[in-house]
Write a protein that holds these residues in place. Structure first.
Motif, PDB file in Angstrom:
ATOM      1  N   ARG A   1      40.972   9.625  -5.229  1.00 23.65           N
ATOM      2  CA  ARG A   1      39.918   8.620  -5.080  1.00 23.65           C
ATOM      3  C   ARG A   1      38.554   9.301  -5.415  1.00 23.65           C
ATOM      4  O   ARG A   1      37.579   8.762  -5.208  1.00 23.65           O
ATOM      5  CB  ARG A   1      39.862   8.202  -3.619  1.00 23.65           C
ATOM      6  CG  ARG A   1      41.223   7.336  -3.259  1.00 23.65           C
ATOM      7  CD  ARG A   1      41.320   7.209  -1.851  1.00 23.65           C
ATOM      8  NE  ARG A   1      42.532   6.497  -1.453  1.00 23.65           N
ATOM      9  CZ  ARG A   1      43.913   6.952  -1.003  1.00 23.65           C
ATOM     10  NH1 ARG A   1      43.889   8.374  -1.322  1.00 23.65           N
ATOM     11  NH2 ARG A   1      44.844   6.131  -0.936  1.00 23.65           N
ATOM     12  N   GLY A   2      38.656  10.266  -6.052  1.00 17.86           N
ATOM     13  CA  GLY A   2      37.474  11.048  -6.699  1.00 17.86           C
ATOM     14  C   GLY A   2      36.968  12.076  -5.577  1.00 17.86           C
ATOM     15  O   GLY A   2      35.982  12.431  -5.763  1.00 17.86           O
ATOM     16  N   PHE A   3      37.589  12.233  -4.111  1.00 17.27           N
ATOM     17  CA  PHE A   3      37.068  13.252  -3.295  1.00 17.27           C
ATOM     18  C   PHE A   3      38.313  13.920  -2.695  1.00 17.27           C
ATOM     19  O   PHE A   3      39.327  13.071  -2.666  1.00 17.27           O
ATOM     20  CB  PHE A   3      36.136  12.683  -2.333  1.00 17.27           C
ATOM     21  CG  PHE A   3      36.784  11.144  -1.869  1.00 17.27           C
ATOM     22  CD1 PHE A   3      37.589  11.162  -0.523  1.00 17.27           C
ATOM     23  CD2 PHE A   3      36.311  10.144  -2.342  1.00 17.27           C
ATOM     24  CE1 PHE A   3      37.948  10.031  -0.083  1.00 17.27           C
ATOM     25  CE2 PHE A   3      36.686   8.964  -1.982  1.00 17.27           C
ATOM     26  CZ  PHE A   3      37.524   9.033  -0.828  1.00 17.27           C
ATOM     27  N   PRO A   4      38.325  15.074  -2.243  1.00 18.98           N
ATOM     28  CA  PRO A   4      39.587  15.484  -1.656  1.00 18.98           C
ATOM     29  C   PRO A   4      39.712  15.206  -0.273  1.00 18.98           C
ATOM     30  O   PRO A   4      39.006  14.791   0.625  1.00 18.98           O
ATOM     31  CB  PRO A   4      39.118  17.021  -1.434  1.00 18.98           C
ATOM     32  CG  PRO A   4      37.904  17.196  -1.434  1.00 18.98           C
ATOM     33  CD  PRO A   4      37.171  16.060  -2.346  1.00 18.98           C
ATOM     34  N   LEU A   5      41.489  14.705  -0.164  1.00 14.48           N
ATOM     35  CA  LEU A   5      41.679  14.441   1.267  1.00 14.48           C
ATOM     36  C   LEU A   5      42.688  15.379   1.628  1.00 14.48           C
ATOM     37  O   LEU A   5      43.728  15.400   0.900  1.00 14.48           O
ATOM     38  CB  LEU A   5      42.131  12.960   1.094  1.00 14.48           C
ATOM     39  CG  LEU A   5      41.171  11.778   1.062  1.00 14.48           C
ATOM     40  CD1 LEU A   5      42.118  10.407   0.889  1.00 14.48           C
ATOM     41  CD2 LEU A   5      40.372  11.706   2.036  1.00 14.48           C
ATOM     42  N   GLU A   6      42.447  16.163   2.579  1.00 18.05           N
ATOM     43  CA  GLU A   6      43.560  17.474   3.033  1.00 18.05           C
ATOM     44  C   GLU A   6      44.475  16.473   3.977  1.00 18.05           C
ATOM     45  O   GLU A   6      44.121  15.859   4.911  1.00 18.05           O
ATOM     46  CB  GLU A   6      42.772  18.483   3.860  1.00 18.05           C
ATOM     47  CG  GLU A   6      41.872  18.936   2.761  1.00 18.05           C
ATOM     48  CD  GLU A   6      41.046  20.282   3.443  1.00 18.05           C
ATOM     49  OE1 GLU A   6      41.749  20.759   4.651  1.00 18.05           O
ATOM     50  OE2 GLU A   6      40.081  20.682   3.111  1.00 18.05           O
TER      51      GLU A   6
END
Length: 193
Positions: free
Chosen positions: A167-172
């Protein structure tokens, strides 16, 4: 029980639940501008396609509050949440033969109502009916509320983690695992509250 299989007529409402629950549950956990950009109308075509292509072991179940006679409400009449389950999407060979809870979302107005527990129980019954005796799910590492819910339902972190940057940003995310739910084709109700 107010859980029933999702119908094609539920697509618009499922898109609404999906978006609004993301906006409520993930506020402060993912960028707000991304959450603000989500629109149910953008998600509805995907829901229509998924519902029309649904084949076992993939199941989408909805929590539809009961009418006075105790039967689940029909399509388009006020769904409170949904769960979607199927075979694991994880690529490692060890994931073969394992089920997965892809998503479980309940409108924030119904948090704490038991809807999530009923959906989880129904989803696990669906996986058990498809022959799965073990299942996984992925959750944002920072989503403490969801993690408490899963842990109360007998899920445990299994040590796997990943970062989703699609989505264009990191999701841990971390993976949870649950087994033993298919013993004798039933779900241990005590673990589901």
């Amino acid at each position: 029980m107010p859980v029933r299989p999702a119908l094609p007529a539920d697509a618009a409402e499922l898109a609404e639940i999906h978006v609004r629950t993301w906006q409520a549950a993930y506020a402060g956990l993912i960028p707000q501008d991304y959450l603000n950009s989500l629109e149910p109308a953008q998600r509805e075509p995907g829901w229509r396609r998924w519902l029309s292509e649904l084949r076992p072991p993939h199941a989408i179940l909805v929590w539809a509050p009961s009418d006075p006679a105790g039967t689940a409400s029909p399509a388009g009449s006020g769904l409170a949440g949904f769960i979607t389950v199927a075979a694991s999407r994880d690529p490692e060979p060890a994931a073969r033969g394992i089920g997965e809870v892809y998503a479980i979302y309940v409108r924030d107005a119904h948090w704490g109502s038991g809807a999530g527990r009923e959906l989880m129980a129904a989803g696990l019954r669906s996986l058990a009916a498809s022959g799965f005796t073990e299942a996984t799910l992925w959750v944002l590492a920072s989503n403490v509320r969801a993690r408490r819910f899963y842990e109360a339902a007998g899920w445990v972190p299994d040590g796997a983690a990943k970062v989703d940057s699609s989505r264009g940003f990191p999701l841990e995310e971390i993976r949870y695992r649950r087994s033993g739910f298919a013993a004798h084709g039933a779900v241990d109700a005590d673990l589901l509250g």
